[in-house]
Design a protein around this motif. Structure first.
Motif, PDB file in Angstrom:
ATOM      1  N   GLY A 148      54.302  17.917  82.492  1.00 57.18           N
ATOM      2  CA  GLY A 148      53.541  17.672  83.842  1.00 57.18           C
ATOM      3  C   GLY A 148      52.449  18.774  84.070  1.00 57.18           C
ATOM      4  O   GLY A 148      51.817  18.611  85.012  1.00 57.18           O
ATOM      5  N   ALA A 149      52.597  20.013  83.555  1.00 56.79           N
ATOM      6  CA  ALA A 149      51.811  21.118  83.983  1.00 56.79           C
ATOM      7  C   ALA A 149      50.330  20.859  83.429  1.00 56.79           C
ATOM      8  O   ALA A 149      50.179  20.382  81.961  1.00 56.79           O
ATOM      9  N   ALA A 150      49.420  21.514  83.976  1.00 58.53           N
ATOM     10  CA  ALA A 150      48.073  21.492  83.425  1.00 58.53           C
ATOM     11  C   ALA A 150      47.553  22.841  82.746  1.00 58.53           C
ATOM     12  O   ALA A 150      47.845  23.760  83.250  1.00 58.53           O
ATOM     13  N   VAL A 151      47.096  22.734  81.680  1.00 58.17           N
ATOM     14  CA  VAL A 151      46.879  23.874  80.864  1.00 58.17           C
ATOM     15  C   VAL A 151      45.624  23.758  80.035  1.00 58.17           C
ATOM     16  O   VAL A 151      45.085  22.749  79.957  1.00 58.17           O
ATOM     17  N   ASP A 152      45.139  25.092  79.755  1.00 57.94           N
ATOM     18  CA  ASP A 152      43.854  25.102  78.888  1.00 57.94           C
ATOM     19  C   ASP A 152      44.173  25.555  77.513  1.00 57.94           C
ATOM     20  O   ASP A 152      45.200  26.342  77.338  1.00 57.94           O
ATOM     21  N   LEU A 153      43.504  24.961  76.460  1.00 59.31           N
ATOM     22  CA  LEU A 153      44.004  25.359  75.061  1.00 59.31           C
ATOM     23  C   LEU A 153      42.878  26.273  74.481  1.00 59.31           C
ATOM     24  O   LEU A 153      41.619  25.952  74.589  1.00 59.31           O
ATOM     25  N   TRP A 154      43.236  27.419  74.050  1.00 55.64           N
ATOM     26  CA  TRP A 154      42.398  28.510  73.312  1.00 55.64           C
ATOM     27  C   TRP A 154      42.568  28.438  71.767  1.00 55.64           C
ATOM     28  O   TRP A 154      43.755  28.436  71.314  1.00 55.64           O
ATOM     29  N   HIS A 155      41.505  28.864  71.031  1.00 55.40           N
ATOM     30  CA  HIS A 155      41.666  28.984  69.789  1.00 55.40           C
ATOM     31  C   HIS A 155      41.516  30.421  69.629  1.00 55.40           C
ATOM     32  O   HIS A 155      40.310  30.959  69.937  1.00 55.40           O
ATOM     33  N   VAL A 156      42.443  30.927  68.946  1.00 50.29           N
ATOM     34  CA  VAL A 156      42.381  32.349  68.717  1.00 50.29           C
ATOM     35  C   VAL A 156      42.332  32.677  67.067  1.00 50.29           C
ATOM     36  O   VAL A 156      43.138  32.301  66.339  1.00 50.29           O
ATOM     37  N   PRO A 157      41.034  33.321  66.840  1.00 49.44           N
ATOM     38  CA  PRO A 157      40.811  33.153  65.179  1.00 49.44           C
ATOM     39  C   PRO A 157      41.838  34.414  64.575  1.00 49.44           C
ATOM     40  O   PRO A 157      42.254  35.278  65.382  1.00 49.44           O
TER      41      PRO A 157
END
Length: 233
Positions: A148-157
């Protein structure tokens, strides 16, 4: 010689005003319009007061979420509990226990535990514009990242490979945001506990327009970092 002066006689009958006859107050009758108007006003006041008291004490049985409901979940009455609340004119905005849960209802937006279930939060599967994507995470997760939490997804090379001293340094791209404010649907953890650096699969709800970006990052090189949005969890 004594002179006697005679006073003129006064006509008492001319100076005295005639007696007045006392005016009798007539007792009001049922035909008196003032009495009828008064009765109508009193009756209306009593009826209005009774209605106000009854309306103030009226409650409705409304469904509330027992646990977090995330988009895509199928929901039934067993996932909810009925609570008595005063809604007033807002009964159409929430899911009433008297109406029951629509058949094959799907959650369209996140509903927190204990929150009254809005009628607009449930719908058909065709109304759902989000898709669940499993994202493997190798780094530790914040304890604020829950269903239920809101998150951001990041791509780490991936880290740059070692090069010889004679080679010129190569500029590597840094981490980049994939999607922002997506909802966590479920978390699968290895061994049943969170371990920093341990393998964790987090299921997030991604809009159709962002599917290609997220799936490409998951299948490509590098890793995915999950960052909770402020206040999440």
């Amino acid at each position: 010689m004594t002179t006697t002066l005679e006073r003129p006689s006064r006509d008492t009958t001319a100076t005295l005003s005639p007696p007045r006859t006392a005016t009798r107050l007539r007792r009001p009758t049922w035909r008196d319009p003032r009495l009828l108007v008064g009765l109508v006003v009193v009756a209306a006041s009593v009826a209005l007061g009774s209605w106000a008291v009854a309306a103030a004490g009226h409650t409705d049985a409304v469904y509330a979420a027992d646990a977090v409901l995330t988009p895509g979940d199928r929901v039934s009455a067993q996932d909810l509990r009925a609570v008595e609340v005063r809604l007033g004119s807002g009964t159409d905005d929430y899911l009433l226990a008297a109406d029951g849960v629509p058949e094959d209802a799907v959650v369209l937006r996140t509903v927190e535990p204990g929150e009254l279930v809005p009628a607009s939060a449930l719908g058909a599967a065709d109304d759902l514009t989000l898709r669940t994507v499993a994202v493997p995470v190798t780094s530790g997760l914040s304890d604020r990242i829950v269903a239920g939490a809101a998150v951001d997804l990041w791509h780490v090379p991936p880290a740059p490979s070692a090069t010889g001293a004679q080679d010129a340094p190569v500029a590597e791209p840094g981490p980049a945001v994939l999607v922002e404010g997506v909802t966590v649907a479920e978390i699968d953890e290895a061994g049943g506990t969170f371990v920093a650096g341990g393998p964790v699969t987090i299921h997030v709800l991604v809009a159709s327009d962002d599917l290609a970006t997220v799936l490409g990052a998951v299948a490509g090189e590098g890793s995915i970092a999950v960052v909770p949005v402020g206040g999440a969890g």
